[in-house]
Design a protein around this motif. Structure first.
Motif, PDB file in Angstrom:
ATOM      1  N   MET A   1       0.822  -1.198   0.000  1.00  0.00           N
ATOM      2  CA  MET A   1       0.000   0.000   0.000  1.00  0.00           C
ATOM      3  C   MET A   1       0.861   1.254   0.000  1.00  0.00           C
ATOM      4  O   MET A   1       0.580   2.228  -0.669  1.00  0.00           O
ATOM      5  CB  MET A   1      -0.916   0.003   1.216  1.00  0.00           C
ATOM      6  N   ALA A 140      -2.033   5.502  -4.894  1.00  0.00           N
ATOM      7  CA  ALA A 140      -2.696   4.768  -5.968  1.00  0.00           C
ATOM      8  C   ALA A 140      -1.909   3.494  -6.255  1.00  0.00           C
ATOM      9  O   ALA A 140      -0.684   3.466  -6.123  1.00  0.00           O
ATOM     10  CB  ALA A 140      -2.797   5.636  -7.218  1.00  0.00           C
ATOM     11  N   SER A 141      -2.599   2.428  -6.626  1.00  0.00           N
ATOM     12  CA  SER A 141      -1.908   1.181  -6.953  1.00  0.00           C
ATOM     13  C   SER A 141      -1.147   1.344  -8.264  1.00  0.00           C
ATOM     14  O   SER A 141      -1.399   2.269  -9.044  1.00  0.00           O
ATOM     15  CB  SER A 141      -2.899   0.020  -7.039  1.00  0.00           C
ATOM     16  N   ARG A 147      -1.426  -5.149  -5.051  1.00  0.00           N
ATOM     17  CA  ARG A 147      -2.879  -5.159  -5.219  1.00  0.00           C
ATOM     18  C   ARG A 147      -3.283  -5.657  -6.608  1.00  0.00           C
ATOM     19  O   ARG A 147      -4.193  -6.452  -6.763  1.00  0.00           O
ATOM     20  CB  ARG A 147      -3.452  -3.758  -4.967  1.00  0.00           C
ATOM     21  N   TYR A 326     -11.493  -1.029 -11.756  1.00  0.00           N
ATOM     22  CA  TYR A 326     -11.596  -0.452 -10.421  1.00  0.00           C
ATOM     23  C   TYR A 326     -11.402   1.053 -10.511  1.00  0.00           C
ATOM     24  O   TYR A 326     -10.656   1.548 -11.347  1.00  0.00           O
ATOM     25  CB  TYR A 326     -10.533  -1.039  -9.485  1.00  0.00           C
ATOM     26  N   GLU A 328     -10.186   4.150  -8.141  1.00  0.00           N
ATOM     27  CA  GLU A 328      -9.507   4.473  -6.891  1.00  0.00           C
ATOM     28  C   GLU A 328      -9.533   5.988  -6.660  1.00  0.00           C
ATOM     29  O   GLU A 328      -9.263   6.771  -7.583  1.00  0.00           O
ATOM     30  CB  GLU A 328      -8.061   3.995  -6.930  1.00  0.00           C
ATOM     31  N   TYR A 350     -10.518   2.045  -2.717  1.00  0.00           N
ATOM     32  CA  TYR A 350      -9.868   1.275  -3.777  1.00  0.00           C
ATOM     33  C   TYR A 350     -10.825   0.407  -4.580  1.00  0.00           C
ATOM     34  O   TYR A 350     -10.390  -0.327  -5.470  1.00  0.00           O
ATOM     35  CB  TYR A 350      -8.762   0.406  -3.180  1.00  0.00           C
ATOM     36  N   GLN A 352     -12.411  -2.341  -4.059  1.00  0.00           N
ATOM     37  CA  GLN A 352     -12.180  -3.778  -3.995  1.00  0.00           C
ATOM     38  C   GLN A 352     -13.380  -4.490  -3.359  1.00  0.00           C
ATOM     39  O   GLN A 352     -14.247  -3.869  -2.749  1.00  0.00           O
ATOM     40  CB  GLN A 352     -10.925  -4.074  -3.167  1.00  0.00           C
ATOM     41  N   ASP A 357      -8.985  -2.651   1.892  1.00  0.00           N
ATOM     42  CA  ASP A 357      -7.967  -1.599   1.867  1.00  0.00           C
ATOM     43  C   ASP A 357      -8.540  -0.194   1.942  1.00  0.00           C
ATOM     44  O   ASP A 357      -7.782   0.778   2.035  1.00  0.00           O
ATOM     45  CB  ASP A 357      -7.068  -1.699   0.628  1.00  0.00           C
ATOM     46  N   ASP A 358      -9.866  -0.023   1.905  1.00  0.00           N
ATOM     47  CA  ASP A 358     -10.442   1.298   2.111  1.00  0.00           C
ATOM     48  C   ASP A 358     -10.178   1.738   3.548  1.00  0.00           C
ATOM     49  O   ASP A 358     -10.174   0.916   4.477  1.00  0.00           O
ATOM     50  CB  ASP A 358     -11.948   1.283   1.873  1.00  0.00           C
TER      51      ASP A 358
END
Length: 368
Positions: A1, A140-141, A147, A326, A328, A350, A352, A357-358
């Motif tokens: 993360m 951000a991923s 992720r 997704y 984000e 995120y 998901q 992970d939020d």
């Protein structure tokens, strides 16, 4: 993360410039600085089951040394040694298993450019990913993150040499390799058993307040083990990022892609590697309001199924599971208590399953 922390970047910049960092020796062309920070944070984040988990913990406390000496006019040698995994909340240093001291390099710089050898952040991290979000906790991923990517990026940080050119009318380029010898493990899961050199490179163009950068990394030393026990590289990374600054407002846009080399989902072992091509499209803004920054980022992630061989059978449900998108969103703000101390608050979504992970976080950082 969390990738390279903003505070860590600030500390490194201070060490390079001498601002606030403690200069313990500066004589006859040789200089030694000591710098660091303590970072503590409270976070509340949803786990894979959608349950909230909160706590107070270390957020990347760092202690480092930066030294340089003038070899002769136009040529300078330098080093950096940084311990990034000091647990301020536990009042103890990290063990060998915690990747302490993952920044350690020596180099030469001059009119010819810069040559660096050792362990440090990836080029795609510095030039492509960080300009979008290099936040306090939530980023951000990207194609290096676990992720949607292939790991945490630690496999790409060690045993590298990079040449970065000087600026030619605003144009700069960098090329490098990661070399793993016969005795090196390529990652925690497998030992390739032979020496190998990867390749990464990029170019950056800056004109006035605008800059654009592109980077490629063949990830040749980042490997996975398939169901048959065979070892292969995970794929390739590409990215391009543009930035524009207007007074205290900085805008950034990113397009990034991870191309998988896996033949099927059966190549994934214990979820360590996801065999999907993935695209990342992001925009962000950061505004300095005088006593700190406010910032926001949005990213669209397109996880697409690979074009697997015909003999690999897939159900409709499996195809849908592996072909998803997704959205984000990350919002944050900092407030400067003093020149050396600031607080921050961030919230992230995120998109998901089960809101994994939020969460949100608040923290305080002291720099020296």
């Amino acid at each position: 993360m969390k990738k390279t922390l903003l505070a860590t970047a600030i500390a490194g910049a201070m060490a390079a410039s001498g601002a606030q960092a403690a200069t313990v020796y500066n004589q006859d062309g040789t200089k030694l600085d000591i710098y660091g920070n303590i970072q503590l944070a409270y976070t509340d984040i949803d786990n894979a089951d959608g349950e909230s988990e909160d706590g107070i913990g270390d957020n990347g406390t760092t202690f480092g040394f930066a030294a340089e000496h003038v070899i002769y006019d136009g040529l300078t040698g330098y080093l950096k040694l940084e311990f990034d995994d000091i647990k301020a909340d536990e009042m103890a240093t990290a063990t060998d298993d915690d990747d302490a001291g993952d920044t350690a390099y020596i180099g030469l710089k001059g009119n010819f450019g810069d040559v660096r050898l050792g362990s440090y952040d990836q080029l795609i991290d510095d030039w492509i990913q960080d300009p979008l979000t290099n936040n306090e906790y939530f980023d951000a991923s990207d194609s290096t993150g676990s992720r949607h990517g292939h790991g945490d990026g630690s496999d790409q940080q060690t045993d590298k040499i990079t040449y970065t050119s000087p600026s030619f009318g605003g144009l700069q380029f960098a090329v490098g390799t990661q070399y793993k010898g016969d005795t090196d493990s390529f990652d925690s899961r497998a030992d390739q058993g032979s020496s190998n050199a990867s390749f990464f490179g990029g170019a950056k163009y800056t004109v006035g307040a605008f800059s654009i950068a592109a980077v490629y990394d063949n990830l040749d030393n980042v490997v996975y083990t398939d169901a048959n026990g065979d070892v292969d590289s995970v794929g390739d990374q590409y990215g391009i990022t543009a930035q524009y600054t207007i007074d205290t407002l900085r805008l950034a846009v990113k397009a990034e892609r991870f191309v998988s080399d896996a033949d099927s989902d059966s190549d994934a072992v214990d979820g360590d590697f996801y065999a999907q091509d993935t695209n990342f499209y992001g925009v962000s803004a950061r505004y300095g309001y005088g006593m700190g920054d406010v910032y926001a980022a949005y990213q669209y992630v397109d996880v697409g199924a690979n074009d697997f061989a015909d003999e690999v059978e897939q159900s409709v449900e499996d195809e849908q599971d592996r072909d998803e998108t997704y959205n984000e969103v990350i919002l944050g703000a900092t407030y400067n208590i003093s020149d050396a101390m600031y607080t921050w608050a961030e919230v992230a979504m995120y998109d998901q399953e089960n809101d994994e992970d939020d969460g949100f976080g608040v923290g305080v950082t002291y720099l020296f």
